[in-house]
Design an enzyme around this catalytic site. Structure first.
Site, short mmCIF file in Angstrom:
data_model
loop_
_atom_site.label_atom_id
_atom_site.label_comp_id
_atom_site.label_asym_id
_atom_site.label_seq_id
_atom_site.Cartn_x
_atom_site.Cartn_y
_atom_site.Cartn_z
N TRP A 149 3.62 64.52 -62.05
CA TRP A 149 3.68 63.25 -62.77
C TRP A 149 2.33 62.58 -62.95
O TRP A 149 2.21 61.58 -63.63
CB TRP A 149 4.63 62.27 -62.05
N ASN A 150 1.28 63.09 -62.29
CA ASN A 150 0.03 62.32 -62.35
C ASN A 150 -0.70 62.48 -63.67
O ASN A 150 -1.26 61.51 -64.19
CB ASN A 150 -0.85 62.62 -61.13
N LYS A 173 9.08 72.35 -67.39
CA LYS A 173 9.86 71.46 -66.52
C LYS A 173 8.92 70.33 -66.12
O LYS A 173 8.05 70.51 -65.26
CB LYS A 173 10.33 72.24 -65.30
N PRO A 174 9.05 69.16 -66.76
CA PRO A 174 8.16 68.04 -66.39
C PRO A 174 8.64 67.42 -65.08
O PRO A 174 9.75 67.69 -64.62
CB PRO A 174 8.34 67.06 -67.54
N ALA A 175 7.81 66.57 -64.47
CA ALA A 175 8.25 65.85 -63.28
C ALA A 175 9.41 64.93 -63.67
O ALA A 175 9.44 64.41 -64.80
CB ALA A 175 7.09 65.04 -62.71
N SER A 176 10.33 64.70 -62.74
CA SER A 176 11.51 63.88 -63.06
C SER A 176 11.12 62.47 -63.49
O SER A 176 11.79 61.86 -64.32
CB SER A 176 12.41 63.76 -61.83
N GLY A 226 1.21 70.91 -58.54
CA GLY A 226 1.92 69.91 -57.73
C GLY A 226 1.45 69.98 -56.30
O GLY A 226 0.35 70.48 -56.01
N GLU A 248 -1.62 75.31 -58.74
CA GLU A 248 -2.69 74.30 -58.68
C GLU A 248 -2.20 73.20 -57.76
O GLU A 248 -1.26 72.48 -58.11
CB GLU A 248 -2.99 73.75 -60.08
N LEU A 249 -2.82 73.07 -56.58
CA LEU A 249 -2.20 72.25 -55.53
C LEU A 249 -3.04 71.03 -55.15
O LEU A 249 -3.95 70.64 -55.88
CB LEU A 249 -1.93 73.15 -54.32
N CYS A 282 -5.63 65.10 -58.45
CA CYS A 282 -5.85 66.18 -57.50
C CYS A 282 -7.33 66.28 -57.17
O CYS A 282 -7.70 66.51 -56.03
CB CYS A 282 -5.34 67.49 -58.07
N GLU A 385 -3.85 64.82 -47.94
CA GLU A 385 -4.36 64.36 -49.23
C GLU A 385 -4.02 62.86 -49.35
O GLU A 385 -2.90 62.45 -49.04
CB GLU A 385 -3.64 65.13 -50.34
N1 NAP Z 1 -4.82 71.43 -58.35
C1 NAP Z 1 -4.50 70.82 -59.47
O1 NAP Z 1 -4.91 71.20 -60.57
C2 NAP Z 1 -3.60 69.61 -59.44
C3 NAP Z 1 -3.56 68.77 -60.56
C4 NAP Z 1 -2.75 67.64 -60.51
C5 NAP Z 1 -1.96 67.37 -59.41
N2 NAP Z 1 -2.00 68.20 -58.34
C6 NAP Z 1 -1.21 67.87 -57.15
O2 NAP Z 1 0.11 67.48 -57.50
C7 NAP Z 1 0.63 66.58 -56.53
C8 NAP Z 1 1.27 65.38 -57.20
O3 NAP Z 1 2.32 65.77 -58.02
P1 NAP Z 1 3.85 65.70 -57.61
O4 NAP Z 1 4.05 64.73 -56.50
O5 NAP Z 1 4.61 65.57 -58.88
O6 NAP Z 1 4.07 67.18 -57.02
P2 NAP Z 1 5.46 67.86 -56.64
O7 NAP Z 1 6.34 66.94 -55.93
O8 NAP Z 1 5.09 69.14 -55.98
O9 NAP Z 1 6.13 68.13 -58.05
C9 NAP Z 1 5.51 68.87 -59.07
C10 NAP Z 1 6.57 69.46 -59.98
O10 NAP Z 1 7.34 70.41 -59.25
C11 NAP Z 1 8.73 70.09 -59.33
N3 NAP Z 1 9.38 70.51 -58.10
C12 NAP Z 1 9.59 69.80 -56.96
N4 NAP Z 1 10.22 70.56 -56.05
C13 NAP Z 1 10.42 71.77 -56.62
C14 NAP Z 1 11.01 72.98 -56.17
N5 NAP Z 1 11.54 73.10 -54.96
N6 NAP Z 1 11.05 74.03 -57.02
C15 NAP Z 1 10.51 73.94 -58.25
N7 NAP Z 1 9.95 72.81 -58.73
C16 NAP Z 1 9.88 71.75 -57.92
C17 NAP Z 1 8.72 68.60 -59.54
O11 NAP Z 1 9.95 68.15 -60.05
P3 NAP Z 1 10.54 66.70 -59.63
O12 NAP Z 1 9.60 65.71 -60.21
O13 NAP Z 1 11.86 66.71 -60.26
O14 NAP Z 1 10.55 66.67 -58.13
C18 NAP Z 1 7.57 68.44 -60.52
O15 NAP Z 1 7.95 68.81 -61.81
C19 NAP Z 1 -0.55 66.20 -55.67
O16 NAP Z 1 -0.52 66.92 -54.46
C20 NAP Z 1 -1.74 66.64 -56.50
O17 NAP Z 1 -2.91 66.90 -55.78
C21 NAP Z 1 -2.81 69.31 -58.34
#
Ligand code: NAP
Length: 483
Positions: A149-150, A173-176, A226, A248-249, A282, A385
């Site tokens: 979502w960021n 699949k976008p973030a919810s 994510g 990408e975490l 991130c 983080e």
């Molecule tokens: N390294 C990079 O390039 C980068 C860039 C940007 C962000 N990030 C990281 O992203 C994180 C923030 O994003 P976030 O909180 O949205 O991350 P997240 O909770 O991991 O969610 C990311 C995506 O994955 C989905 N998801 C959640 N659980 C899942 C599962 N069990 N199986 C498959 N998909 C699943 C989420 O859907 P729902 O929304 O429906 O839960 C969402 O679409 C931070 O840690 C940030 O550092 C990394």
């Protein structure tokens, strides 16, 4: 109400269920989105699989053209998409505009690369008669693009662009919490005339929709951005099928400020690096190490800059010299940052600025930009983080101490150093454990350079020509009987 785009059509969830998308600045409902389920994933993967054979055989130039036309259509809808992004995500309008422009830049970059994809030729020993080898590239199949979502638009673009030009079909699949602008972008890209099934979007929870997508046997490629914990789960689900996965975490990027740094530029770099997107990036500047010679001057300049931030609704411009900072994305996100701050203070950190909800901002998920000095290096702001406007700072004696502390993290996404000393630049480039080191530069993900973390920050790369490698399978071909 927003709808999903599957197989060239706008669709509701099969179940008919929907859920509200909330504005983080007001806690009001922006719109409703379909609460997709496993049956919607099945349908999206089915149409994407069906579309693959003809899409993968299309001329590369033509695939690039689709993307280029899509970019032109998006440009015509800039205001509507940017406004939606601000309302559902919380970021200020100028940041949403920046994200939208970055999306277009990234898609154009891959449209330009469509005609520059190459395989290779290998002469072979004539053991069985004269022959030569070719290494050819073949698109993989249906790719899942799972987006956080960021940065809902750019992080979708970094997946759609290379996937489509390489000849794969895609299910997003976008973030919810941020489906709305992404749905619009997918809809407009389809208006460029993409054949039905080539680019689809399914909305719904990660736990159900996301997992169904990742575990589907017909999804051959998974591109995920994510949290590290979610990435681990995605890898577990993908391994039994040997899918091609990139992750990408999370990150905890260190910044090193050396005594010869241009401190005004360094302060600007840290402010933008830490407080852009309310600190929810991130590659944000998440830990700052300042040489003791310049520590006091750096802090003074930094705190003057931090005081300029004014939390508020993203669609209301701040009066100069104030700078708008939006809310955190969710209440949970804010609670997490508050808990990390409390831990830092309990472990010896000194609060230098912020640390609370701004006055008069009881609605929405606002939090003041916050600076904390010298928390113990085993506190949560180092171990985890920090995904919000919370900046910890430490004083260091020399470059060795700075690099040792920079590397004291499970993460290794980005890092930066502010100096003109060539030996220190070389040392930082060689010794900081990260996928990227910026020298006298703001933390930013360029489309042109491969981007991705080491240690627990990533697995594989996005951006650059290199990203295309993850959307192809290579095949070796031996051509014989030549005489
Ligand atoms: N390294 C990079 O390039 C980068 C860039 C940007 C962000 N990030 C990281 O992203 C994180 C923030 O994003 P976030 O909180 O949205 O991350 P997240 O909770 O991991 O969610 C990311 C995506 O994955 C989905 N998801 C959640 N659980 C899942 C599962 N069990 N199986 C498959 N998909 C699943 C989420 O859907 P729902 O929304 O429906 O839960 C969402 O679409 C931070 O840690 C940030 O550092 C990394």
């Amino acid at each position: 109400m927003a709808e999903m785009f599957i197989g060239g059509e706008w669709r509701r969830a099969r179940s008919g269920a929907t859920y509200p998308v909330v504005n983080p600045a007001t806690e009001e409902v922006v719109d409703h989105a379909p609460l997709g389920g496993i049956e919607d994933v099945e349908e999206a993967v089915r149409v994407a699989k069906e579309a693959f054979p003809s899409w993968s055989k299309k001329d590369f130039e033509e695939r690039g053209e689709f993307l280029r036309r899509g970019v032109e259509i998006l440009k015509a809808h800039r205001e509507e998409i940017v406004e939606t992004l601000t309302r559902e995500q919380g970021k200020p309008l100028h940041e949403a505009q920046g994200e939208f422009d970055h999306l277009l830049h990234g898609l154009t970059y891959y449209a330009d690369l469509a005609t520059k994809i190459r395989g290779s030729y290998q002469p072979l020993p004539s053991r069985f008669g004269p022959s030569y080898g070719l290494i050819i590239k073949r698109p993989i199949g249906v790719a899942a693009a799972i987006v956080p979502w960021n940065f809902p638009l750019t992080l979708m673009g970094t997946k759609i662009g290379p996937a489509l030009v390489a000849g794969n079909t895609v299910v997003v699949k976008p973030a919810s919490t941020t489906p709305l602008a992404a749905i619009k972008v997918v809809g407009y890209l389809n208006e460029a005339g993409l054949p039905p099934g080539v680019l689809n979007i399914v909305t719904g929870p990660g736990r159900t929709v996301g997992e169904a997508l990742v575990s589907h046997p017909d999804v051959r490629r998974v591109a995920f951005t994510g949290e590290t914990a979610t990435g681990r789960r995605i890898l577990e689900l993908s391994v039994p099928h040997f899918k091609r996965v990139t992750l990408e975490l999370g990150g905890s990027d260190p910044v090193i400020i050396c005594p010869d740094a241009d401190l005004d530029k360094a302060v600007r770099g840290v402010l933008i690096g830490r407080f852009w997107n309310a600190g929810q990036a991130c590659l944000a500047a998440k830990r700052v190490y300042v040489f003791e010679e310049v520590y006091d001057t750096f802090l003074e300049k930094l705190l003057a800059g931090v005081a300029r931030y004014e939390p508020g609704e993203g669609w209301v411009k701040a009066e100069r010299p104030r700078i708008r900072i939006g809310p955190l994305h969710t209440a949970k996100q804010r609670e997490e940052v508050q808990a990390q701050l409390q831990d830092a203070l309990a472990k010896g950190g000194k609060l230098l600025y912020g640390g609370k909800v701004p006055e008069g901002r009881e609605r929405g998920f606002f939090f003041l930009p916050t600076v904390v000095a010298e928390p113990a290096h085993d506190s949560r702001v180092v171990r985890e983080e920090t995904f919000g406007p919370l900046l910890p700072i430490w004083k260091v004696k020399d470059i060795d101490e700075a690099i040792r502390m920079a590397n004291d993290s499970i993460y290794g996404l980005g890092s930066s150093i502010w100096t003109y000393n060539v030996k220190w630049i070389h040392k930082a480039a060689q010794e900081i454990e990260a996928g990227m080191t910026w020298v006298n530069q703001i933390h930013y993900g360029y489309d042109e350079l491969p981007f991705g973390g080491v240690k627990q920050s990533g697995y594989g790369k996005e951006h650059g020509i290199e990203a295309l490698d993850y959307y192809f399978e290579t095949k070796s071909v031996v051509v014989g009987d030549l005489e």
